[in-house]
Design an enzyme around this catalytic site. Structure first.
Site, short mmCIF file in Angstrom:
data_model
loop_
_atom_site.label_atom_id
_atom_site.label_comp_id
_atom_site.label_asym_id
_atom_site.label_seq_id
_atom_site.Cartn_x
_atom_site.Cartn_y
_atom_site.Cartn_z
N LYS A 1 1.87 18.42 -7.03
CA LYS A 1 1.92 16.96 -7.09
C LYS A 1 2.46 16.57 -8.46
O LYS A 1 2.26 17.31 -9.44
CB LYS A 1 0.51 16.37 -6.91
N GLY B 1 -6.68 -1.34 1.27
CA GLY B 1 -5.32 -1.03 0.84
C GLY B 1 -4.39 -1.06 2.04
O GLY B 1 -4.42 -0.19 2.90
N VAL B 2 -3.59 -2.13 2.11
CA VAL B 2 -2.66 -2.23 3.24
C VAL B 2 -1.22 -2.07 2.74
O VAL B 2 -0.39 -2.96 2.85
CB VAL B 2 -2.86 -3.53 4.07
N GLY B 3 -0.99 -0.90 2.15
CA GLY B 3 0.36 -0.53 1.72
C GLY B 3 1.05 0.15 2.89
O GLY B 3 0.84 -0.20 4.05
N HIS B 4 1.85 1.18 2.57
CA HIS B 4 2.60 1.87 3.62
C HIS B 4 1.69 2.38 4.74
O HIS B 4 1.88 2.04 5.90
CB HIS B 4 3.35 3.06 3.01
N VAL B 5 0.72 3.21 4.37
CA VAL B 5 -0.12 3.83 5.40
C VAL B 5 -1.08 2.81 6.00
O VAL B 5 -1.25 2.73 7.23
CB VAL B 5 -0.93 5.02 4.82
P1 NAD Z 1 0.90 2.32 -1.11
O1 NAD Z 1 1.10 2.21 -2.58
O2 NAD Z 1 2.02 1.92 -0.21
O3 NAD Z 1 -0.37 1.48 -0.68
C1 NAD Z 1 -1.55 1.43 -1.40
C2 NAD Z 1 -2.07 0.01 -1.28
O4 NAD Z 1 -3.36 -0.04 -1.86
C3 NAD Z 1 -1.19 -1.00 -2.03
O5 NAD Z 1 -0.88 -2.09 -1.19
C4 NAD Z 1 -2.08 -1.42 -3.20
O6 NAD Z 1 -1.87 -2.77 -3.59
C5 NAD Z 1 -3.46 -1.23 -2.61
N1 NAD Z 1 -4.53 -1.08 -3.59
C6 NAD Z 1 -4.52 -0.44 -4.78
N2 NAD Z 1 -5.71 -0.53 -5.39
C7 NAD Z 1 -6.50 -1.22 -4.54
C8 NAD Z 1 -7.86 -1.65 -4.58
N3 NAD Z 1 -8.63 -1.37 -5.61
N4 NAD Z 1 -8.34 -2.33 -3.52
C9 NAD Z 1 -7.58 -2.62 -2.45
N5 NAD Z 1 -6.28 -2.27 -2.37
C10 NAD Z 1 -5.76 -1.58 -3.39
O7 NAD Z 1 0.43 3.80 -0.82
P2 NAD Z 1 0.42 4.54 0.59
O8 NAD Z 1 1.63 5.37 0.70
O9 NAD Z 1 0.07 3.58 1.66
O10 NAD Z 1 -0.81 5.55 0.38
C11 NAD Z 1 -2.14 5.10 0.44
C12 NAD Z 1 -3.09 6.24 0.10
O11 NAD Z 1 -2.92 7.29 1.03
C13 NAD Z 1 -2.84 6.87 -1.27
O12 NAD Z 1 -4.06 7.29 -1.81
C14 NAD Z 1 -1.97 8.07 -0.96
O13 NAD Z 1 -2.10 9.09 -1.92
C15 NAD Z 1 -2.56 8.49 0.36
N6 NAD Z 1 -1.62 9.23 1.17
C16 NAD Z 1 -0.43 8.68 1.51
C17 NAD Z 1 0.46 9.39 2.29
C18 NAD Z 1 1.77 8.80 2.74
O14 NAD Z 1 2.39 9.34 3.66
N7 NAD Z 1 2.22 7.69 2.18
C19 NAD Z 1 0.13 10.69 2.71
C20 NAD Z 1 -1.13 11.22 2.37
C21 NAD Z 1 -1.98 10.48 1.59
#
Ligand code: NAD
Length: 367
Positions: A93, A193-197
Site C-alpha cells: 500500500k 461515508g458515502v464516497g465511491h464504495v
Molecule cells: P472515498 O474517498 O471515495 O469515500 C470515503 C468517504 O468517506 C468520503 O465521501 C469522505 O468524505 C467520507 N468520510 C471521511 N471521513 C468521514 C467521517 N469521519 N465520517 C463520515 N464520512 C467520512 O473512498 P472509497 O473508495 O469509497 O473507500 C471507502 C473505504 O473503503 C476506505 O476505507 C477504503 O480504504 C476502503 N476500501 C475501498 C475500496 C475501493 O474499491 N474503493 C476497496 C477496499 C477498501
C-alpha cells in the site's frame, strides 16, 4: 509467518524499524520530490503469494507518523486480503501526503509513477481513498506497474462497484447468521461515508428495501446520494449511537475503538473500510462480548482487489463478479470456523489467511 496482531494506531512505537519489524514488512520506501511537492511512502508487506498490490491513498495526515502507520497497517491488511481471497498477490500500500482536493497534479502523479517503477514490479499500485482511475492514467505514463486503469485504456475501471458488491454479499451472509435469513428488507443500515464504495453500497441496500442511514463529512456527497436514493441523513458525530441493525463503516479505519464501541447498538458490523477495529485483540473481543457480529473487513471488502488483480492478469468482468459473489460463502465459512474454535471472527479470518501464507512460503523455500 508468525501471527502478528496489528498494533493499535496510537500504540505503535515511534521507531520506524520497530514498526516495520513488529508487522514483518519486507520493504518501505520514502519518496520525496521537491519540484512537485510529492511526499509519499510505499510499504511492501509481503510478496510470498505474488507482487504486492494495493492502492495509493491521498490523505492530509495530521502528522507524518500517521502516514507511516497508515501505510504499514494498510499494506499488512492487503497481504491478508489477498491470502484469504485466494489471489496470487502480495500485500502493499502507498500513501501520498496532501489534500486530494487541492494538491493533485499530473507532474506529481507521474513523479510518483517513477518511484513505483523503481521497485521493478515488487509493488503494483491502484486507486484508494483520494485517488481515481484518472490519476492511475497519469501514473501509467511512467510505469506499467499500475492497475485500476480506465476501461478505454483496457483497464477494469473503478473497482469500487466490485468492492461494494462484495461488502453487500458479506453483509447478507452476516444477516443470515444473525437473523436466520439473509434478507436486508426493512433492516436499518448505517452507511458511514458515502464516497465511491458507500454510494454503490447504498444502491444495493436501496434495491433491497433496507432502511438506509448515511453520514459524510462532505455536504456535496450527502446531497448527491440523497438526490438519488431514499436515505436518512445522520450527522457524523451521531453515527455510533444511531439505533440501527447494521453499521457499515465506509470512510476511514479504526472507527471501532475505545470511544465508540460502548455506543454501538447494532447487531452486525459489515463495511468497506480497512482496519475497522482499532485494536483487533481488544475490540474484536469486546464485540463478541456485546453480541455484535463482525464481518472481517479485509474478507468482505476484497472485491476491488479482485477487480484490479484480474486486470493484472487477464481481465474478465463476469469472472470478477462471480469471485465477488463467493465472498458470501467465504464469510459464512469464517463464521463457522470462529464458532467451532470459539474465537472472534477477526481471528478466524487471520488464522485462515496465515495458514495459506505459511503453506506457500514453505513451498517457496524448497525451490
Ligand atoms: P472515498 O474517498 O471515495 O469515500 C470515503 C468517504 O468517506 C468520503 O465521501 C469522505 O468524505 C467520507 N468520510 C471521511 N471521513 C468521514 C467521517 N469521519 N465520517 C463520515 N464520512 C467520512 O473512498 P472509497 O473508495 O469509497 O473507500 C471507502 C473505504 O473503503 C476506505 O476505507 C477504503 O480504504 C476502503 N476500501 C475501498 C475500496 C475501493 O474499491 N474503493 C476497496 C477496499 C477498501
Amino acid at each position: 509467518m508468525a501471527e502478528v496482531n496489528t498494533p493499535p494506531a496510537e500504540k505503535v512505537s515511534p521507531s520506524i524499524f520497530s514498526q516495520i519489524t513488529s508487522m514483518e514488512h519486507e520493504q518501505v520506501m520514502f519518496c520525496y520530490d521537491k519540484a512537485t511537492g510529492l511526499k509519499s511512502i510505499i510499504a511492501v508487506h509481503n510478496t510470498v503469494l505474488g507482487p504486492a498490490l494495493g492502492g495509493t491513498r491521498f490523505w492530509n495526515y495530521a502528522k507524518e507518523e500517521d502516514a507511516l502507520t497508515d501505510a504499514l497497517r494498510l499494506s499488512r491488511g492487503m497481504t491478508y486480503k489477498a491470502a484469504i481471497t485466494g489471489l496470487h498477490l502480495g500485500g502493499g500500500k502507498a500513501v501520498i501526503i496532501g489534500d486530494s482536493r487541492k494538491d493533485k497534479s499530473e507532474a506529481l502523479f507521474r513523479r510518483y509513477g517513477k518511484f513505483v517503477n523503481s521497485l521493478g514490479g515488487k509493488y503494483i499500485t491502484a486507486e484508494d481513498v483520494g485517488t481515481s482511475s484518472a490519476d492511475m492514467e497519469w501514473i501509467s505514463r511512467e510505469t506499467k506497474f499500475v492497475t485500476g486503469l480506465p476501461e478505454y485504456l483496457g483497464g477494469g475501471g473503478d473497482p469500487s462497484p466490485f468492492t461494494a458488491y462484495g461488502v453487500y454479499m458479506g453483509m447478507k451472509a452476516a444477516a443470515s447468521e444473525v437473523y436466520g435469513n439473509d434478507s436486508l428488507e426493512g433492516k436499518k443500515v448505517m452507511v458511514q461515508g458515502v464516497g465511491h464504495v458507500g454510494e454503490y453500497l447504498v444502491s444495493h441496500l436501496a434495491k433491497e428495501s433496507a432502511v438506509v442511514f448515511v453520514a459524510d463529512i462532505y455536504e456535496d456527497r450527502i446531497a448527491e446520494v440523497s438526490k438519488k436514493y431514499k436515505v436518512n441523513v445522520v450527522s457524523t458525530e451521531k453515527v455510533y449511537e444511531a439505533d440501527v441493525d447494521i453499521y457499515a463503516p465506509c470512510a476511514l479505519g479504526a472507527t471501532v475503538n475505545d470511544d465508540t464501541i460502548d455506543h454501538l447498538k447494532c447487531h452486525i458490523i459489515a463495511g468497506a473500510a480497512n482496519n475497522q477495529l482499532k485494536d483487533e485483540k481488544i475490540h474484536g473481543q469486546i464485540l463478541v462480548d456485546k453480541g455484535i457480529l463482525y464481518a472481517p473487513d479485509y474478507l468482505i471488502n476484497a472485491g476491488g482487489l479482485v477487480n484490479v488483480g484480474a486486470e493484472w492478469e487477464t481481465y474478465n468482468r463476469e469472472r470478477v463478479k462471480a469471485q465477488c459473489e463467493r465472498i458470501y460463502d467465504r464469510t459464512i465459512e469464517i463464521f463457522e470456523y470462529a464458532k467451532k474454535k470459539n474465537i472472534p471472527t477477526y481471528k478466524a479470518a487471520n488464522e485462515i489467511a496465515e495458514e495459506r501464507l505459511r503453506s506457500i512460503a514453505a513451498i517457496n523455500s524448497r525451490k
